[in-house]
Write a protein that holds these residues in place. Structure first.
Motif, short mmCIF file in Angstrom:
data_model
loop_
_atom_site.label_atom_id
_atom_site.label_comp_id
_atom_site.label_asym_id
_atom_site.label_seq_id
_atom_site.Cartn_x
_atom_site.Cartn_y
_atom_site.Cartn_z
N GLN A 195 0.83 -1.21 0.00
CA GLN A 195 0.00 0.00 0.00
C GLN A 195 0.87 1.27 0.00
N LEU A 196 1.92 1.26 0.83
CA LEU A 196 2.78 2.44 0.91
C LEU A 196 3.54 2.65 -0.39
N CYS A 197 3.92 1.54 -0.99
CA CYS A 197 4.66 1.61 -2.25
C CYS A 197 3.76 2.16 -3.37
N THR A 198 2.52 1.72 -3.38
CA THR A 198 1.57 2.23 -4.39
C THR A 198 1.42 3.74 -4.22
N GLU A 199 1.26 4.17 -2.97
CA GLU A 199 1.10 5.61 -2.73
C GLU A 199 2.36 6.39 -3.13
N ALA A 200 3.52 5.82 -2.78
CA ALA A 200 4.78 6.51 -3.09
C ALA A 200 4.96 6.64 -4.60
N LEU A 201 4.61 5.61 -5.34
CA LEU A 201 4.72 5.68 -6.79
C LEU A 201 3.80 6.77 -7.33
N LYS A 202 2.62 6.83 -6.77
CA LYS A 202 1.66 7.86 -7.20
C LYS A 202 2.22 9.26 -6.92
N ASP A 203 2.94 9.38 -5.79
CA ASP A 203 3.51 10.68 -5.43
C ASP A 203 4.77 11.01 -6.22
N GLY A 204 5.19 10.12 -7.08
CA GLY A 204 6.32 10.44 -7.95
C GLY A 204 7.68 9.95 -7.47
N TRP A 205 7.71 9.11 -6.41
CA TRP A 205 9.01 8.61 -5.95
C TRP A 205 9.58 7.62 -6.97
N THR A 206 10.89 7.69 -7.15
CA THR A 206 11.53 6.80 -8.13
C THR A 206 12.66 5.98 -7.49
N ARG A 207 12.94 6.24 -6.20
CA ARG A 207 14.05 5.55 -5.54
C ARG A 207 13.57 5.07 -4.18
N PHE A 208 13.81 3.79 -3.92
CA PHE A 208 13.22 3.14 -2.74
C PHE A 208 14.28 2.36 -1.96
N LYS A 209 14.20 2.42 -0.64
CA LYS A 209 15.12 1.60 0.16
C LYS A 209 14.32 0.57 0.96
N VAL A 210 14.87 -0.65 0.99
CA VAL A 210 14.20 -1.76 1.69
C VAL A 210 15.12 -2.27 2.79
N LYS A 211 14.52 -2.58 3.92
CA LYS A 211 15.28 -3.16 5.03
C LYS A 211 15.43 -4.67 4.81
N VAL A 212 16.62 -5.16 5.03
CA VAL A 212 16.87 -6.59 4.89
C VAL A 212 17.76 -7.06 6.05
N GLY A 213 18.10 -8.36 6.03
CA GLY A 213 19.16 -8.81 6.92
C GLY A 213 18.78 -9.79 8.00
#
Ligand SMILES: C[C@H](O)[C@@H](O)[C@@H](O)[C@H](O)C(=O)O
Ligand SMILES: [Mg+2]
Length: 441
Positions: free
Chosen positions: A206-224
């Motif tokens: 859901q957050l990713c969908t919203e962020a894409l709509k807001d024009g974000w093009t760079r994303f960081k994901v937590k891993v590990g």
């Protein structure tokens, strides 16, 4: 223009219960309460202006940093602001070289976080008195004045004052155009807010969908924490953002060196730009080994949010241990020490991509990176500043994002000032928010 004698310094413990929603969670810090040791300095000047400063913490231990601020305050109270800023290098040295307090650092840990909080308040006050946002105060300083704020102790084998002067002198060329460009387009940002480790897949989507709509093009994901989990989450986000957008991974120090190489190799199919903090932040040679092993896969190493000081950054650069350098406005000794790191990064031609995952960090670090672009690096290649969408509502001058870029702040100061009501309500443990939380069985 600078005026007044510092008559008071107050430090408080302000905590936001972000752990309740798993905001900010990662493989090493599953339940952070974004917090700050918050400093307010007052002077006897008639203008009534105050300086606000903070350093970022995760909840418990903020009281220790507050204690360290109080221990350092003898070097600040009764000082003339003019005296401080006319020999800022000397003042920085005084704070970091107290013959007794130095033993519990030096220039690291709680006492250095405290130094950052205090100096951030001093810079805020200075910028306010000059009527300029901090980035503009820095941009308008001539090279000599900027250098007079930096303590070059321990870094002259990597960057001398003369070399730093040359960098700043070269930076004068095209400065005006770059300032105009910043004012028009802002500084490019990336978002970490979609994929904290504690978020379930549904929330991430859901957050990713919203962020894409807001024009974000760079994303960081937590891993590990868990490899199959990481593969699933990275696949999910890569599918959502498509092949062309940028993805970064952040392990928050979770792995051994060999383990880091093996783990990230298994995530290489998702084409991450960088792996952040793969191992202990103190392990310079470990970072170098990881960098070397991952380079053929096109994955860089990023680090810095828990680098104690300029000396560690110097060694990371000398050892070719990182491809992206992440300054932090509240861990290093404020603007003074960050200036030295920005200049070293320029000398070693490593892009700076600031860390901002915390309360207030976006507000502060945007000033440093905007200054960096205008006066030092002169480049946006491979550069972006982190953004997290939390707690901005508690600041009087919140960071503003437009088209996935930071809009240069226009208000005077360092954007450090919290709303009075927020600082009061979230004070730990007396504030009403905490009283309510703590009274629950
Ligand atoms: C505990 C914090 O939220 C960290 O996870 C955060 O600073 C993170 O490492 C980041 O890069 O933003
Ligand atoms: Mg990080």
């Amino acid at each position: 223009m600078v005026r007044g004698r510092i008559t008071g310094l107050a430090a408080s413990d302000v905590r936001f219960p972000t752990s309740l929603g798993h905001h900010g969670s990662d493989a090493m810090h599953p339940d952070p309460d974004y917090s700050a040791a918050y400093v307010v300095i007052e002077t006897d000047a008639r203008d009534g202006l105050k300086g606000y400063g903070l350093t970022f913490t995760l909840g418990k231990g903020t009281e220790v940093v507050v204690c360290a601020v109080n221990a350092l305050s003898i070097h600040v109270v009764n000082k003339d602001l003019e005296e401080i800023v006319s020999d800022f290098r000397g003042f920085y040295r005084q704070l970091t070289s107290d013959g007794q307090l130095r033993w519990i650092g030096p220039e690291k840990g709680a006492v250095h976080l405290a130094t950052a909080a205090i100096l951030n308040a001093v810079w805020d006050l200075w910028a306010k008195q000059e009527g300029k946002p901090l980035w503009k105060l820095l941009v308008d300083m001539d090279p000599k004045q900027l250098l007079s704020c930096i303590d070059f102790r321990y870094i002259t084998d990597a960057l001398t004052e003369e070399e730093a002067h040359e960098i700043l002198q070269n930076g004068l060329l095209g400065k005006k155009e770059r300032e105009e460009q910043m004012l028009k387009h802002g500084y490019p940002a990336y978002t970490t807010s979609c994929a904290w480790l504690g978020y379930p897949d549904q929330q991430l989507k859901q957050l990713c969908t919203e962020a894409l709509k807001d024009g974000w093009t760079r994303f960081k994901v937590k891993v590990g924490a868990d490899l199959p989990d990481d593969i699933r989450r990275c696949r999910l986000i890569r599918e959502m953002i498509g092949p062309d957008k940028t993805l970064m991974l952040d392990a928050n120090q979770r792995w051994e060196v060999k383990e880091a190489i093996e783990w990230v190799t298994k995530l290489a199919e998702f084409k991450p730009l960088w792996i952040e903090e793969p191992t202990s932040p103190d392990d310079i040679l470990g970072h170098a080994a990881i960098s070397k092993a991952l380079a053929p896969l096109g994955i860089g190493v990023a680090t810095g949010e828990q680098c104690h000081n300029r000396v560690i950054f110097k060694q990371l650069l000398q050892a070719k241990a990182l491809s992206y350098l992440q300054i932090d406005s509240c861990r290093l000794g404020s603007v003074n020490e960050n200036l030295s790191v920005l200049l070293m990064a320029k000398r070693f031609q490593i892009p700076v991509c600031p860390h901002a995952g915390g309360v207030g960090l976006c507000e502060l670090v945007q000033h440093l990176i905007i200054f960096d672009y205008i006066s030092v690096s002169g480049s946006l290649e491979n550069r972006m500043c982190e953004y997290v969408d939390h707690l901005h509502e508690h600041f009087k001058y919140p960071a503003i994002i437009k088209k996935a870029s930071y809009v240069p702040p226009q208000d005077a100061g360092y954007s450090t000032e919290m709303k009075e009501e927020s600082a009061r309500k979230y004070q730990f443990p007396q504030g009403e928010v905490w009283q309510k939380i703590l009274s629950k069985p």
